[in-house]
Design an enzyme around this catalytic site. Structure first.
Site, PDB file in Angstrom:
ATOM      1  CG  HIS A   1       9.212   7.256   4.340  1.00  0.00           C
ATOM      2  ND1 HIS A   1       8.675   7.699   3.074  1.00  0.00           N
ATOM      3  CD2 HIS A   1       8.084   7.096   5.248  1.00  0.00           C
ATOM      4  CE1 HIS A   1       7.564   7.114   3.356  1.00  0.00           C
ATOM      5  NE2 HIS A   1       7.286   6.715   4.428  1.00  0.00           N
TER       6      HIS A   1
ATOM      7  CG  HIS B   1       5.387   4.828   8.642  1.00  0.00           C
ATOM      8  ND1 HIS B   1       4.494   3.652   8.306  1.00  0.00           N
ATOM      9  CD2 HIS B   1       5.661   5.442   7.560  1.00  0.00           C
ATOM     10  CE1 HIS B   1       4.321   4.033   6.896  1.00  0.00           C
ATOM     11  NE2 HIS B   1       5.078   4.929   6.512  1.00  0.00           N
TER      12      HIS B   1
ATOM     13  NE  ARG C   1      -1.318   2.779   2.856  1.00  0.00           N
ATOM     14  CZ  ARG C   1      -0.832   3.866   3.214  1.00  0.00           C
ATOM     15  NH1 ARG C   1      -0.800   5.099   2.299  1.00  0.00           N
ATOM     16  NH2 ARG C   1      -0.241   4.150   4.419  1.00  0.00           N
ATOM     17  CG  ASP C   2       3.304   4.246   3.022  1.00  0.00           C
ATOM     18  OD1 ASP C   2       2.655   5.108   2.510  1.00  0.00           O
ATOM     19  OD2 ASP C   2       4.081   4.607   3.430  1.00  0.00           O
TER      20      ASP C   2
ATOM     21  CG  ASN D   1       7.708   3.203   3.895  1.00  0.00           C
ATOM     22  OD1 ASN D   1       7.095   3.817   4.695  1.00  0.00           O
ATOM     23  ND2 ASN D   1       6.914   3.058   2.530  1.00  0.00           N
TER      24      ASN D   1
ATOM     25  CB  CYS E   1       6.350  11.812   0.415  1.00  0.00           C
ATOM     26  SG  CYS E   1       5.045  13.120   0.785  1.00  0.00           S
TER      27      CYS E   1
END
Length: 302
Positions: free
Chosen positions: A207, A205, A13-14, A247, A238
């Site tokens: 990056h 979380h 997803r991310d 990530n 992003c």
């Protein structure tokens, strides 16, 4: 440091939502199956968002249905509003995630409303989920810096985290969306937020834009945090932060954890195979240092 750490795999997803090359539903299902097969049991698989806003997540309902038969897996989906919640329930979601920003600038750019308005927007979502027996995870973006507002004060993060916790989120994931954090700031942030949300209910979380993610995670683990979000191959980025990388890579996280004597239950060979396949599909090599090293080793062995 020898106790367990839970890894939440967010690549499907991310990770994929920020990749230019869209991946088919069938390939996303195969990717998730490979991740589960490698020993990653908590996987974020999709998002019930506008197809215009994030076309890469089209078909998330089919993806969720396609993996829900897998025993032992916990599958998360992102839900921005009540419409998304209803779609997630039609697809059988048992765990959803809602998201807010710690910075006003990012909130307005990302979801076109203030931080306070964003929380009001998903209050009914969380209420419905609680009534339906659905677990809700909360995300906070830009906890260590914002591409629009610059430095973000820890108190701003504490306020949003407390709001999410008080609403009923079982876990709050602290996102360094643009990867600007350093170990001291990560440590100070976790200490501050742990005053309002129990440390065991906080996820990191981070990056890796400036190469600090593993150091930040280590600092967080020294503080007692034990949940890490990561993405196979370091997928992601992003759209509102030029130059922001993905990530922290799951391979790199597994490598450091195993090196610390923390058993992850992840099979690195299988994880690498999953990473290499998704990298082939998006047309670029993994940014994971561990994946790069192991792939070079395999090429040399041939």
């Amino acid at each position: 440091m020898s106790d367990a750490v839970r890894i939440v795999e967010v690549g499907p997803r991310d990770g994929l939502q920020n990749e230019k090359t869209p991946i088919s539903v069938a390939d996303r299902i195969a990717f998730i199956e490979a991740l589960i097969g490698a020993g990653l049991h908590t996987v974020e698989v999709g998002a019930f968002v506008s197809p215009k806003a994030i076309p890469q997540m089209v078909g998330s309902d089919q993806v969720l249905r396609g993996v829900s038969h897998i025993a032992g897996g916990e599958f998360h989906v992102l839900v921005p509003n009540e419409k998304g919640y209803e779609a997630s329930q039609a697809a059988g979601a048992r765990v959803i995630a809602v998201f807010a920003s710690a910075s006003e600038g990012f909130s307005r750019a990302n979801i076109n409303c203030s931080v306070a308005e964003s929380i009001e927007r998903f209050k009914p979502v969380v209420a419905r989920a609680k009534a339906d027996g659905i677990k809700v995870r909360g995300y906070i973006s830009c906890v260590l810096g914002c591409p629009f507002d610059g430095e973000v004060k820890p108190q701003a993060v504490v306020d949003v985290a407390k709001a999410l916790w008080d609403l009923g989120c079982y876990e709050v994931s602290l996102g360094d969306t643009i990867g600007v954090g350093t170990p001291l700031k990560a440590r100070q942030l976790l200490r501050a937020v742990a005053g309002s949300v129990p440390m065991e209910r906080l996820a990191m979380h981070f990056h890796d834009t400036y190469g600090q993610a593993l150091a930040n995670l280590y600092a967080g683990m020294e503080e007692g945090a034990r949940v890490i979000d990561s993405a196979a191959g370091g997928l992601g980025g992003c759209p509102y932060a030029p130059g922001a990388t993905g990530n922290v890579a799951t391979e790199d996280v597994v490598y450091i954890l195993e090196g610390l004597g923390i058993k992850t239950g992840v099979d690195m060979t299988k994880l690498l195979a999953a990473t290499n396949e998704v990298s082939r599909l998006i047309g670029r090599p993994p940014v994971s240092r561990v994946a790069s090293a192991l792939n070079a080793k395999m090429r040399a062995a041939k």
